[in-house]
Design a protein around this motif. Structure first.
Motif, PDB file in Angstrom:
ATOM      1  N   ILE A  12      -3.197 -35.558  44.455  1.00 34.34           N
ATOM      2  CA  ILE A  12      -4.673 -35.249  44.244  1.00 34.34           C
ATOM      3  C   ILE A  12      -5.676 -36.138  44.509  1.00 34.34           C
ATOM      4  N   THR A  13      -6.461 -35.802  45.583  1.00 36.07           N
ATOM      5  CA  THR A  13      -7.633 -36.689  45.764  1.00 36.07           C
ATOM      6  C   THR A  13      -8.610 -36.733  44.523  1.00 36.07           C
ATOM      7  N   GLU A  14      -8.786 -37.961  44.062  1.00 42.06           N
ATOM      8  CA  GLU A  14      -9.717 -38.092  43.015  1.00 42.06           C
ATOM      9  C   GLU A  14     -11.258 -38.960  43.196  1.00 42.06           C
ATOM     10  N   LEU A  15     -11.965 -38.099  43.067  1.00 44.34           N
ATOM     11  CA  LEU A  15     -13.516 -38.573  43.488  1.00 44.34           C
ATOM     12  C   LEU A  15     -14.171 -39.049  42.213  1.00 44.34           C
ATOM     13  N   SER A  27      -9.396 -39.241  30.400  1.00 37.74           N
ATOM     14  CA  SER A  27      -8.816 -38.224  29.652  1.00 37.74           C
ATOM     15  C   SER A  27      -7.810 -37.267  30.576  1.00 37.74           C
ATOM     16  N   ILE A  28      -8.115 -37.127  31.842  1.00 35.88           N
ATOM     17  CA  ILE A  28      -7.410 -36.524  32.794  1.00 35.88           C
ATOM     18  C   ILE A  28      -6.132 -36.974  33.103  1.00 35.88           C
ATOM     19  N   HIS A  29      -6.117 -38.559  33.187  1.00 38.61           N
ATOM     20  CA  HIS A  29      -4.686 -39.401  33.330  1.00 38.61           C
ATOM     21  C   HIS A  29      -4.129 -39.316  32.145  1.00 38.61           C
ATOM     22  N   ALA A  34       1.208 -37.127  30.335  1.00 41.52           N
ATOM     23  CA  ALA A  34       2.108 -36.321  29.353  1.00 41.52           C
ATOM     24  C   ALA A  34       2.692 -35.259  29.898  1.00 41.52           C
ATOM     25  N   LEU A  35       2.345 -34.513  31.022  1.00 38.82           N
ATOM     26  CA  LEU A  35       2.999 -33.196  31.553  1.00 38.82           C
ATOM     27  C   LEU A  35       4.186 -33.647  32.202  1.00 38.82           C
ATOM     28  N   PRO A  36       5.000 -32.660  32.548  1.00 43.54           N
ATOM     29  CA  PRO A  36       6.476 -32.900  32.920  1.00 43.54           C
ATOM     30  C   PRO A  36       6.498 -32.706  34.560  1.00 43.54           C
ATOM     31  N   VAL A  37       5.305 -33.238  35.191  1.00 41.54           N
ATOM     32  CA  VAL A  37       5.196 -33.235  36.573  1.00 41.54           C
ATOM     33  C   VAL A  37       4.522 -34.885  36.874  1.00 41.54           C
ATOM     34  N   ASP A  38       5.370 -35.200  38.158  1.00 43.36           N
ATOM     35  CA  ASP A  38       4.811 -36.295  38.651  1.00 43.36           C
ATOM     36  C   ASP A  38       3.256 -36.200  39.532  1.00 43.36           C
ATOM     37  N   PHE A  39       2.171 -36.665  38.920  1.00 42.12           N
ATOM     38  CA  PHE A  39       0.920 -36.534  39.697  1.00 42.12           C
ATOM     39  C   PHE A  39       0.688 -37.811  40.291  1.00 42.12           C
ATOM     40  N   GLN A  40       0.232 -37.834  41.739  1.00 39.66           N
ATOM     41  CA  GLN A  40      -0.032 -38.875  42.324  1.00 39.66           C
ATOM     42  C   GLN A  40      -1.656 -38.944  42.875  1.00 39.66           C
ATOM     43  N   PHE A  41      -2.487 -39.695  42.095  1.00 44.67           N
ATOM     44  CA  PHE A  41      -3.943 -39.572  42.526  1.00 44.67           C
ATOM     45  C   PHE A  41      -4.338 -40.592  43.565  1.00 44.67           C
ATOM     46  N   GLN A  42      -5.057 -39.994  44.585  1.00 42.44           N
ATOM     47  CA  GLN A  42      -5.613 -40.899  45.486  1.00 42.44           C
ATOM     48  C   GLN A  42      -6.943 -41.000  45.298  1.00 42.44           C
ATOM     49  N   GLN A  43      -7.265 -42.286  44.618  1.00 40.38           N
ATOM     50  CA  GLN A  43      -8.566 -42.356  43.904  1.00 40.38           C
ATOM     51  C   GLN A  43      -9.740 -42.960  45.053  1.00 40.38           C
ATOM     52  N   GLU A 338      -9.959 -39.370  20.809  1.00 37.05           N
ATOM     53  CA  GLU A 338      -9.348 -38.626  20.020  1.00 37.05           C
ATOM     54  C   GLU A 338      -8.915 -37.043  20.050  1.00 37.05           C
ATOM     55  N   PHE A 339      -9.933 -36.605  20.786  1.00 39.86           N
ATOM     56  CA  PHE A 339      -9.990 -35.221  21.073  1.00 39.86           C
ATOM     57  C   PHE A 339      -8.944 -35.119  22.226  1.00 39.86           C
ATOM     58  N   THR A 340      -8.801 -35.762  23.269  1.00 38.30           N
ATOM     59  CA  THR A 340      -7.813 -35.970  24.511  1.00 38.30           C
ATOM     60  C   THR A 340      -6.496 -35.788  23.815  1.00 38.30           C
ATOM     61  N   LYS A 341      -6.067 -36.920  22.679  1.00 38.55           N
ATOM     62  CA  LYS A 341      -4.843 -36.996  22.036  1.00 38.55           C
ATOM     63  C   LYS A 341      -4.445 -35.819  21.379  1.00 38.55           C
ATOM     64  N   ILE A 342      -5.317 -35.389  20.531  1.00 36.65           N
ATOM     65  CA  ILE A 342      -4.686 -34.159  19.713  1.00 36.65           C
ATOM     66  C   ILE A 342      -4.618 -32.862  20.689  1.00 36.65           C
TER      67      ILE A 342
END
Length: 353
Positions: A12-15, A27-29, A34-43, A338-342
């Motif tokens: 994913i390109t991350e602007l 929050s996105i990271h 936490a998700l069962p997928v490997d995301f690679q962010f190109q910042q 806190e919102f992200t965690k819940i």
């Protein structure tokens, strides 16, 4: 954290942006980790300071990365002289914007009817690309352009969306309503409607309705349940999206997808972003509402055929807000972290067994 699957990484390109952008990125990271997928962010640093220091080079870098990954997430950015949103849309040929507007229980709104609108907007042409010209001292003229190709791309996108949404949520397809002022703007809006009608021949299983735009606005307010996917030209989509955000009670939950297309009118590059701005008054205070950017990330997951994860993320987020677990702008007491965690803690409960 859920166990990672063996599927390949999603690049994913991350602007990166300004104001609350860094907090939304955190929050996105956190969710992605936490998700069962490997995301690679190109910042790529798209902060105002870096854009002013590097000029076109940072736009070139973003375009190259997005053409390679075919996927991007963008955070809010400051506009100073030139809109970075407009630049990247032009560079990557984004011609369609998709913005859902859906009622969320737990958010106060003056509008009491349930809204489930999926707005597909042609993102080029109209009068938005024209600077206009003065004629003498007392008159001005603007050129309004509607092009066949973006109309075809948007129409195919809308009918595909209606077909997929209907199969997911009901026994039949969603309907598509194309809306314009074709009785007045006979040439430009007339071209739009004729293209949509032609594309509809490939989707006869999807109901297609035509509505005059001023009547559409009134009828949505009277009975929004009559409309599902709404396909409109550039200016109309701008007006309708903002009105719909008001109906559901918050700009802070607005997410959108931006799309370019290949020669077959299939999606080539997709970029997802929150509709809100940089909110400099709360930047760095851990007060930002990440709901919109998380909903945008859910749209990204749908796009890469991980609807299971996107839907689980949405259900978790919406459930949190409905139960009063929200940030202060929505009447809650939680900060961004806190919102992200819940939200993360409740995703697993919504995944298929």
């Amino acid at each position: 954290m859920m166990k990672k699957t063996d599927t390949g990484p999603i690049q994913i390109t991350e602007l990166l942006g300004d104001g609350i952008g860094p907090e939304l990125a955190e929050s996105i990271h956190a969710v992605a980790d936490a998700l069962p997928v490997d995301f690679q962010f190109q910042q790529i640093d798209w902060s105002l300071a870096n854009r002013e220091a590097r000029g076109d080079a940072v736009i070139d870098e973003a375009e190259e990365s997005m053409r390679r990954t075919k996927l991007a997430v963008k955070y809010p950015t400051v506009t100073n002289k030139v809109s970075p949103n407009a630049l990247i849309r032009r560079r990557c040929d984004f011609s369609v914007i998709y913005r859902p507007a859906i009622s969320i229980k737990g958010i106060h709104t003056n509008f009491k009817e349930d809204v489930n609108l999926h707005i597909v907007r042609i993102a080029t042409g109209g009068t938005y690309d024209d600077p206009g010209q003065l004629i003498g001292k007392d008159a001005a003229v603007s050129l309004r352009m509607v092009e066949r190709k973006p109309c075809e791309q948007a129409a195919k996108f809308a009918f595909e969306l209606a077909r997929s949404k209907g199969m997911t949520y009901g026994d039949s397809h969603y309907s598509v309503t194309s809306s314009s002022k074709h009785t007045i703007q006979r040439v430009t809006d007339g071209l739009f409607e004729s293209v949509v009608t032609k594309v509809h021949e490939q989707y006869e299983d999807v109901q297609h309705n035509v509505e005059l735009f001023d009547a559409l606005l009134a009828k949505i307010i009277l009975d929004p349940s009559s409309y599902e996917v709404v396909l409109v030209l550039n200016e109309y989509g701008d007006f309708l999206s903002d009105m719909a955000s008001g109906l559901v009670g918050s700009l802070g939950t607005g997410a959108s997808g931006n799309y370019s297309f290949d020669d077959n009118n299939d999606v080539d590059i997709a970029m997802f972003d929150p509709a809100g701005g940089t909110a400099p008054d709360i930047a760095g205070k851990n007060l930002a509402n990440p709901a919109a950017v998380l909903l945008a990330f859910g749209m990204l997951l749908d796009h890469v055929n991980r609807y299971d994860l996107g839907h689980a993320l949405r259900l978790s987020l919406l459930g949190c807000i409905e139960n009063g677990h929200s940030t202060r702008d929505l009447g809650g007491k939680l900060n961004t972290d806190e919102f992200t965690k819940i939200v993360i803690d409740n995703i697993a409960a919504h995944l298929p067994a």
